[in-house]
Design a protein around this motif. Structure first.
Motif, short mmCIF file in Angstrom:
data_model
loop_
_atom_site.label_atom_id
_atom_site.label_comp_id
_atom_site.label_asym_id
_atom_site.label_seq_id
_atom_site.Cartn_x
_atom_site.Cartn_y
_atom_site.Cartn_z
N PRO A 35 0.84 -1.20 0.00
CA PRO A 35 0.00 0.00 0.00
C PRO A 35 0.87 1.25 0.00
N ASP A 36 0.35 2.33 -0.59
CA ASP A 36 1.11 3.58 -0.59
C ASP A 36 0.94 4.29 0.75
N PRO A 37 1.76 5.30 1.04
CA PRO A 37 1.70 5.96 2.34
C PRO A 37 0.32 6.54 2.68
N ASN A 38 -0.37 7.12 1.71
CA ASN A 38 -1.69 7.68 2.00
C ASN A 38 -2.68 6.58 2.39
N ALA A 39 -2.67 5.47 1.66
CA ALA A 39 -3.57 4.36 1.99
C ALA A 39 -3.22 3.78 3.36
N THR A 40 -1.93 3.71 3.65
CA THR A 40 -1.50 3.20 4.94
C THR A 40 -1.96 4.10 6.08
N LEU A 41 -1.89 5.42 5.86
CA LEU A 41 -2.35 6.36 6.89
C LEU A 41 -3.85 6.21 7.13
N LEU A 76 -7.76 12.80 -2.73
CA LEU A 76 -6.44 13.40 -2.86
C LEU A 76 -6.56 14.71 -3.63
N ASP A 77 -5.67 15.65 -3.31
CA ASP A 77 -5.64 16.89 -4.08
C ASP A 77 -4.75 16.69 -5.31
N ASP A 78 -4.52 17.73 -6.07
CA ASP A 78 -3.72 17.63 -7.29
C ASP A 78 -2.27 17.23 -7.03
N GLY A 79 -1.78 17.46 -5.81
CA GLY A 79 -0.43 17.06 -5.45
C GLY A 79 -0.36 15.70 -4.80
N LEU A 82 -3.45 13.95 0.92
CA LEU A 82 -4.78 13.67 1.43
C LEU A 82 -5.54 14.97 1.66
N GLU A 83 -6.73 15.03 1.09
CA GLU A 83 -7.56 16.22 1.22
C GLU A 83 -8.73 15.97 2.16
N SER A 84 -9.26 14.75 2.12
CA SER A 84 -10.38 14.40 3.00
C SER A 84 -10.39 12.90 3.24
N ILE A 85 -10.97 12.52 4.37
CA ILE A 85 -11.13 11.11 4.75
C ILE A 85 -12.54 10.93 5.26
N SER A 86 -13.16 9.83 4.87
CA SER A 86 -14.50 9.52 5.37
C SER A 86 -14.53 8.09 5.89
N PHE A 87 -15.24 7.89 6.98
CA PHE A 87 -15.45 6.56 7.55
C PHE A 87 -16.94 6.26 7.51
#
Length: 132
Positions: A35-41, A76-79, A82-87
């Motif tokens: 998994p990539d760092p964002n998915a891991t977070l 994710l934003d253009d860069g 992480l821009e938002s997370i939802s559960f």
């Protein structure tokens, strides 16, 4: 002395192997070898929120809430930050009018929730009485 000690190693490319206690955690910036760092977070956040949710439910008088499952999503934003997370939290027990109180307690207890900037805290919805 530190409370947490982790050794992370990348021998080449973008895959990092982190030794966390007795466990190996492989994270790949490209998402090819792990998994990539964002998915891991996001997964780490959900993995922290579930026990916090259980403790919150216990403090609200629920002894056994059964299985708890979180379906996480993130934007994710253009860069590629992480821009938002939802559960979407699914819980077997019927929490009734206590749902918001349980969520509030879980937010106070979850260490990852506390560590993230406020704008990135998960938007949380709960489906109680779920057949899991």
């Amino acid at each position: 002395m530190s409370d947490i000690n982790i050794t992370s190693t990348c021998e080449e490319g973008y895959t990092t192997n982190s030794v966390v206690g007795n466990f190996d955690l492989v994270i790949d910036a490209t998402g090819e070898d792990g998994p990539d760092p964002n998915a891991t977070l996001v997964a780490d956040y959900a993995s922290c929120f579930i026990p916090a949710f259980r403790v919150g439910a216990n403090k609200e008088g629920f002894d056994d809430i059964g299985t708890v499952q979180i379906e996480s999503s993130a934007e994710l934003d253009d860069g590629d930050d992480l821009e938002s997370i939802s559960f979407e939290v699914h819980v077997e027990a019927d929490l009734g009018d206590s749902v918001d109180d349980v969520v509030a307690r879980a937010e106070d207890i979850c260490h990852v929730h506390s560590a993230l900037r406020e704008g990135l805290h998960a938007d949380i919805t709960v489906t109680d009485g779920a057949d899991l």
